[in-house]
Motif scaffolding. Structure first.
Motif, mmCIF file in Angstrom:
data_model
loop_
_atom_site.group_PDB
_atom_site.id
_atom_site.type_symbol
_atom_site.label_atom_id
_atom_site.label_comp_id
_atom_site.label_asym_id
_atom_site.label_seq_id
_atom_site.Cartn_x
_atom_site.Cartn_y
_atom_site.Cartn_z
ATOM 1 N N TYR A 113 0.849 -1.198 0.000
ATOM 2 C CA TYR A 113 0.000 0.000 0.000
ATOM 3 C C TYR A 113 0.881 1.243 0.000
ATOM 4 C CZ TYR A 113 -3.512 -3.292 1.760
ATOM 5 O OH TYR A 113 -4.338 -4.354 1.925
ATOM 6 N N ALA A 114 1.897 1.222 0.883
ATOM 7 C CA ALA A 114 2.759 2.404 0.991
ATOM 8 C C ALA A 114 3.572 2.592 -0.284
ATOM 9 C CB ALA A 114 3.677 2.259 2.195
ATOM 10 N N LEU A 115 4.012 1.476 -0.882
ATOM 11 C CA LEU A 115 4.833 1.598 -2.090
ATOM 12 C C LEU A 115 4.027 2.162 -3.250
ATOM 13 C CD1 LEU A 115 7.001 -1.629 -1.962
ATOM 14 C CD2 LEU A 115 7.818 0.706 -2.022
ATOM 15 N N VAL A 116 2.743 1.762 -3.356
ATOM 16 C CA VAL A 116 1.928 2.254 -4.465
ATOM 17 C C VAL A 116 1.771 3.771 -4.361
ATOM 18 C CG1 VAL A 116 -0.388 2.224 -5.442
ATOM 19 C CG2 VAL A 116 0.716 0.103 -4.860
ATOM 20 N N ALA A 117 1.669 4.271 -3.123
ATOM 21 C CA ALA A 117 1.528 5.720 -2.935
ATOM 22 C C ALA A 117 2.880 6.378 -2.768
ATOM 23 C CB ALA A 117 0.666 6.004 -1.710
ATOM 24 N N PHE A 118 3.960 5.718 -3.219
ATOM 25 C CA PHE A 118 5.303 6.194 -2.890
ATOM 26 C C PHE A 118 5.584 7.571 -3.469
ATOM 27 C CE2 PHE A 118 9.923 5.917 -2.456
ATOM 28 C CZ PHE A 118 9.987 5.414 -1.181
ATOM 29 N N ASN A 119 5.037 7.839 -4.658
ATOM 30 C CA ASN A 119 5.208 9.169 -5.249
ATOM 31 C C ASN A 119 4.145 10.085 -4.667
ATOM 32 O OD1 ASN A 119 5.714 11.361 -6.728
ATOM 33 N ND2 ASN A 119 5.436 10.400 -8.728
ATOM 34 N N ARG A 120 4.555 10.908 -3.665
ATOM 35 C CA ARG A 120 3.545 11.646 -2.906
ATOM 36 C C ARG A 120 2.901 12.747 -3.711
ATOM 37 N NH1 ARG A 120 7.311 12.180 2.234
ATOM 38 N NH2 ARG A 120 8.485 13.299 0.680
ATOM 39 N N ASP A 121 3.538 13.163 -4.792
ATOM 40 C CA ASP A 121 2.973 14.260 -5.573
ATOM 41 C C ASP A 121 2.044 13.765 -6.660
ATOM 42 O OD1 ASP A 121 4.541 15.969 -4.070
ATOM 43 O OD2 ASP A 121 6.255 15.593 -5.381
ATOM 44 N N SER A 122 1.864 12.452 -6.764
ATOM 45 C CA SER A 122 1.055 11.923 -7.856
ATOM 46 C C SER A 122 -0.361 11.623 -7.371
ATOM 47 C CB SER A 122 1.718 10.652 -8.398
ATOM 48 O OG SER A 122 0.763 9.747 -8.830
ATOM 49 N N GLY A 123 -1.335 12.304 -7.954
ATOM 50 C CA GLY A 123 -2.719 12.056 -7.576
ATOM 51 C C GLY A 123 -3.154 10.656 -7.943
ATOM 52 N N ALA A 124 -2.711 10.199 -9.124
ATOM 53 C CA ALA A 124 -3.081 8.855 -9.561
ATOM 54 C C ALA A 124 -2.532 7.813 -8.600
ATOM 55 C CB ALA A 124 -2.553 8.606 -10.974
ATOM 56 N N GLY A 125 -1.317 8.064 -8.087
ATOM 57 C CA GLY A 125 -0.726 7.118 -7.151
ATOM 58 C C GLY A 125 -1.541 7.026 -5.874
ATOM 59 N N ALA A 126 -1.969 8.181 -5.356
ATOM 60 C CA ALA A 126 -2.756 8.180 -4.127
ATOM 61 C C ALA A 126 -4.082 7.470 -4.341
ATOM 62 C CB ALA A 126 -2.981 9.616 -3.665
ATOM 63 N N GLU A 127 -4.695 7.717 -5.518
ATOM 64 C CA GLU A 127 -5.984 7.079 -5.800
ATOM 65 C C GLU A 127 -5.816 5.566 -5.890
ATOM 66 O OE1 GLU A 127 -7.724 8.298 -9.489
ATOM 67 O OE2 GLU A 127 -9.113 6.617 -9.380
ATOM 68 N N ALA A 128 -4.746 5.148 -6.595
ATOM 69 C CA ALA A 128 -4.507 3.709 -6.735
ATOM 70 C C ALA A 128 -4.270 3.077 -5.373
ATOM 71 C CB ALA A 128 -3.305 3.469 -7.644
ATOM 72 N N ALA A 129 -3.478 3.759 -4.526
ATOM 73 C CA ALA A 129 -3.187 3.196 -3.213
ATOM 74 C C ALA A 129 -4.460 3.070 -2.390
ATOM 75 C CB ALA A 129 -2.170 4.071 -2.488
ATOM 76 N N MET A 130 -5.337 4.099 -2.505
ATOM 77 C CA MET A 130 -6.584 4.068 -1.744
ATOM 78 C C MET A 130 -7.454 2.896 -2.179
ATOM 79 S SD MET A 130 -7.448 5.914 0.625
ATOM 80 C CE MET A 130 -8.729 5.267 1.655
ATOM 81 N N LYS A 131 -7.583 2.712 -3.511
ATOM 82 C CA LYS A 131 -8.372 1.578 -4.016
ATOM 83 C C LYS A 131 -7.786 0.264 -3.545
ATOM 84 C CE LYS A 131 -10.285 3.391 -8.268
ATOM 85 N NZ LYS A 131 -9.944 3.691 -9.637
ATOM 86 N N TYR A 132 -6.459 0.167 -3.669
ATOM 87 C CA TYR A 132 -5.781 -1.061 -3.289
ATOM 88 C C TYR A 132 -5.993 -1.334 -1.811
ATOM 89 C CZ TYR A 132 -1.977 -4.482 -3.307
ATOM 90 O OH TYR A 132 -1.236 -5.617 -3.211
ATOM 91 N N PHE A 133 -5.895 -0.265 -1.013
ATOM 92 C CA PHE A 133 -6.025 -0.423 0.433
ATOM 93 C C PHE A 133 -7.420 -0.907 0.804
ATOM 94 C CE2 PHE A 133 -7.059 1.424 4.605
ATOM 95 C CZ PHE A 133 -6.139 0.725 5.355
ATOM 96 N N VAL A 134 -8.453 -0.251 0.245
ATOM 97 C CA VAL A 134 -9.823 -0.617 0.623
ATOM 98 C C VAL A 134 -10.136 -2.046 0.176
ATOM 99 C CG1 VAL A 134 -12.234 -0.094 0.231
ATOM 100 C CG2 VAL A 134 -10.631 1.744 0.647
ATOM 101 N N LEU A 135 -9.803 -2.353 -1.088
ATOM 102 C CA LEU A 135 -10.115 -3.689 -1.582
ATOM 103 C C LEU A 135 -9.263 -4.753 -0.894
ATOM 104 C CD1 LEU A 135 -10.736 -3.018 -5.336
ATOM 105 C CD2 LEU A 135 -12.362 -3.558 -3.557
ATOM 106 N N GLY A 136 -7.984 -4.386 -0.626
ATOM 107 C CA GLY A 136 -7.123 -5.345 0.053
ATOM 108 C C GLY A 136 -7.621 -5.641 1.451
ATOM 109 N N ALA A 137 -8.089 -4.607 2.147
ATOM 110 C CA ALA A 137 -8.613 -4.813 3.497
ATOM 111 C C ALA A 137 -9.858 -5.695 3.443
ATOM 112 C CB ALA A 137 -8.937 -3.477 4.142
ATOM 113 N N LEU A 138 -10.694 -5.466 2.409
ATOM 114 C CA LEU A 138 -11.888 -6.292 2.243
ATOM 115 C C LEU A 138 -11.493 -7.750 2.021
ATOM 116 C CD1 LEU A 138 -14.906 -5.731 2.119
ATOM 117 C CD2 LEU A 138 -14.724 -5.733 -0.348
#
Lengths: 482, 217
Positions: free
Chosen positions: A146-171
């Motif tokens: 999760y942290a690696l996907v959001a590793f580029n902190r300035d990238s909106g797409a990265g944050a969105e991908a990490a959020m999706k990954y996090f929610v679905l992964g937790a599910l």
């Protein structure tokens, strides 16, 4: 039950990775900004040492499974081979990513630390001998990813991908835990061997077990990215920085395979007829949707995402056969797939440069003119993914199909062949773009030594393993000999 | 046994009631407070089956730490309830059908036929001096040593990941540096004497005479 010093020796590869990660964490604090390459050296040294440790531990214990920590940890030929494969893939991933991360100001110690901890999670999963251990390994891996996907902190797409990954992964983790709690409720055990024993002793309460099995399989399918639990894959591959997508698409798939084998084969073999039916559905859907939707993609990272989904379908084919040959074939496929995915994403990482992300199919146009060697390697990887002989992807597909035919499911083999022909289209389209289209840019390609060596090893391994598969195959055979 | 059973039903009823309120409250702060109530009453349920340690940890960790954090977050966020509610109504029929099917499934599997008292008799009461905290501690550091260490690594990773994702230098942020504030000298830093030329006082402004049009209107 009590702790013995010899347990630490069986744990040697994990310990080496853990110590390397902690060393990088501390050393990174005292490194000046222009000497961050020392992290890479320490990481390489640690990974090579861990590979040696896998070899030493494997040779000194031989083919018999070794238990440690009161049965929580198991070392057997299966774990040795998978650990070796994961370590090699991680070495490749680090070699590819140096220039990319440096140019984007992400060449910091945390990248190494998080990948190494993810690797540790994979190693824990591979060697897990109980539901509790495998779940903890899975969470360790997932948290790092999760942290690696959001590793580029300035990238909106990265944050969105990490959020999706996090929610679905937790599910997915929640589903898996719920299933495990059902199995615990029915058998009263958490270790794989005791669960299998309890099931063979009184197989009567199968209703709870099947209920739990369904949730466990949903959890496994989430982690694999099999249809219909695949939604996160294309978005996450697209949003993550390319080196992270490289790591994400290769090593964790081996971990997911280990998880599937440990849970389905070691613990729940008694429900074999139930889970193999479920896997047939997942497998056909994955091969179908993965291959067909991949054709429509113009973003090559998304295309590789859908290609992952279709390859997962093939790995399931081997597992669902439920035979010795099937498991061997699935394991061969999983290891080979990790190498192929690393190669395909590796070339993308090398094509990206300052301010430019190679992520559209058009970016590959004319690569044959720009860099003939890199183009040749990409071609080898693409042909291998399509399953063209004599490359290793053909061998992997052949073994899986053979296993399915052996148990009499000829229709399933036919479906698989049809979808792999459909899939060949988009792999060959990449090759066509590389050699027969005019280049749209002539930006320099990554020519650092590490990445060059990595891509050469990776591409040529497709050819060598394809022509001489006996060595890897015999290792896979040995893993399931017991 | 009778009184314990009575207590069980009381706390079970409170838990179910609180959980229902968590889902149905419009105000998120109320929902969080009901969640706290649900945790406290389920801690009481843990106590009833002689799992004191788990009960205490549930209160300390969840009620004491996690829920307070949660409350902070809920109060900080500006949640648009009406937008959430419109979605809620839209998906309600589908949700109800799925919930009913799940409930039926759960009843089949978890119902008294599989998990009744005949399958799982209630455990023997422990002797008076028995400490389940000590037993848990012993198990955690001997039998579950390996898992315990992995959990420790997970916590370490959580720290690293959180710091990586949030710690960054923002040059344009306005923040105070107390060390520099104390070092300020009276001389040129705090007081600056500016010599300005004395200006003549401006003439008083006369009221403008009224024009013809204004007078007409």
């Amino acid at each position: 039950m009590s702790f013995q010093a010899i347990d630490l020796f069986t744990l040697l590869p994990e310990l080496v990775v853990l110590i390397t990660a902690c060393t990088v964490l501390v050393v990174d604090l005292y490194l000046p900004a222009d000497r961050k390459d020392a992290n890479q050296l320490i990481t390489f040294a640690g990974l090579v040492l861990a590979l040696l440790a896998v070899g030493v531990v494997g040779l000194s214990f031989g083919p018999e499974p070794t238990l440690a920590f009161g049965g929580a940890f198991v070392r057997d030929p299966l774990s040795d081979l998978l650990k070796g494969a994961v370590l090699v893939v991680t070495l490749l991933a680090f070699a590819y990513s140096a220039r990319y991360m440096r140019e984007r100001n992400m060449w910091v110690g945390e990248f190494h630390v998080l990948v190494l901890f993810a690797l540790l999670g994979i190693l824990v999963m591979i060697s897990a001998n109980g539901f509790l251990t495998i779940y903890l390994g899975l969470e360790l891996l997932a948290l790092c990813l999760y942290a690696l996907v959001a590793f580029n902190r300035d990238s909106g797409a990265g944050a969105e991908a990490a959020m999706k990954y996090f929610v679905l992964g937790a599910l997915g983790s929640g589903m898996l835990l719920y299933g495990i709690s059902m199995i615990y409720g029915a058998t009263g055990e958490l270790g794989f061997a005791p669960v299998a024993q309890a099931m063979s002793a009184d197989g009567a309460e199968s209703r709870i077990l099947v209920f739990g099995l369904v949730f466990v399989i949903i959890g496994i399918a989430f982690k694999f990215g099999a249809v219909p639990f695949h939604m996160w894959i294309p978005d996450v591959y697209q949003g993550a920085p390319a080196p992270v997508a490289l790591f994400l698409s290769s090593a964790p798939k081996v971990a997911a395979f280990a998880m599937a084998v440990r849970i389905l084969v070691d613990a729940l073999a008694g429900l074999g007829s139930d889970w193999s039916d479920i896997l047939i559905i997942l497998s056909v859907l994955s091969m179908g949707i993965g291959n067909v939707v991949a054709i429509a993609q113009s973003n090559i990272k998304r295309m590789l995402g859908y290609s992952t989904i279709s390859h997962v379908g093939f790995i399931f084919l081997g597992l669902l056969a439920g035979t010795h040959e099937g498991y061997v074939a699935a394991m061969f496929y999983a290891v080979v797939y990790a190498l192929m995915a690393a190669g395909a994403f590796g070339v993308l990482v090398m094509l990206s440069h300052q301010g430019f992300e190679a992520e559209n199919l058009d970016d590959l146009k004319g690569l044959g003119d720009r860099d003939p060697w890199l183009a040749a390697m990409m071609t080898l990887v693409m042909f291998s993914m399509a399953g063209v002989p004599p490359l290793v992807g053909f061998m992997a597909k052949l073994l899986v199909l053979q296993a399915v035919i052996d148990i009499g499911l000829v229709w399933l083999a036919v479906v698989a062949v049809v979808f792999s022909i459909v899939g060949a289209f988009y792999y060959l389209r990449v090759v066509k773009m590389i050699y027969f289209d005019k280049p749209v840019s002539d930006a320099p390609v990554d020519s650092t030594r590490d990445a060059r060596i990595a891509v050469s090893v990776n591409g040529l391994s497709m050819l060598v393993l394809g022509m001489f598969p006996a060595a890897l195959l015999s290792l896979c055979e040995a893993a399931f000999a017991g | 046994m009778g009184f314990e059973k009575f207590l069980f039903y009381v706390f079970a009823a409170i838990t179910v009631f609180a959980a229902g309120m968590v889902v149905t409250r419009r105000n998120p702060v109320q929902a969080v407070l009901y969640l706290v109530l649900a945790f406290v009453s389920s801690a009481a349920l843990w106590l009833l089956i002689e799992a004191e340690f788990l009960g205490i940890v549930l209160v300390l960790v969840y009620v004491g730490a996690v829920m307070v954090l949660f409350l902070f977050v809920v109060m900080m966020l500006d949640i648009d309830i009406t937008a959430l509610q419109s979605q809620f109504i839209k998906h309600l029929p589908l949700g109800l059908v799925i919930a009913a099917m799940m409930l039926f499934n759960l009843f089949l599997v978890l119902g008294p036929s599989n998990f009744g008292l005949s399958a799982f008799p209630s455990p023997e009461p422990k002797p008076a001096g028995y400490s389940n905290t000590a037993t848990l501690g012993l198990d955690l550091y001997t039998v579950y040593l390996y898992q315990f260490e992995i959990a420790a690594v997970i916590l370490l990773v959580a720290i690293i990941a959180a710091i990586r994702l949030t710690l960054r230098r923002r040059p344009q942020t306005k923040y105070q540096d107390p060390a520099r504030q104390v070092r300020v000298r009276k001389g040129p830093d705090r007081i600056r004497v500016v010599s300005m030329p004395a200006e003549p006082t401006p003439p008083p402004i006369m009221a403008a005479p009224r024009t013809e049009e204004e007078a007409a209107s």
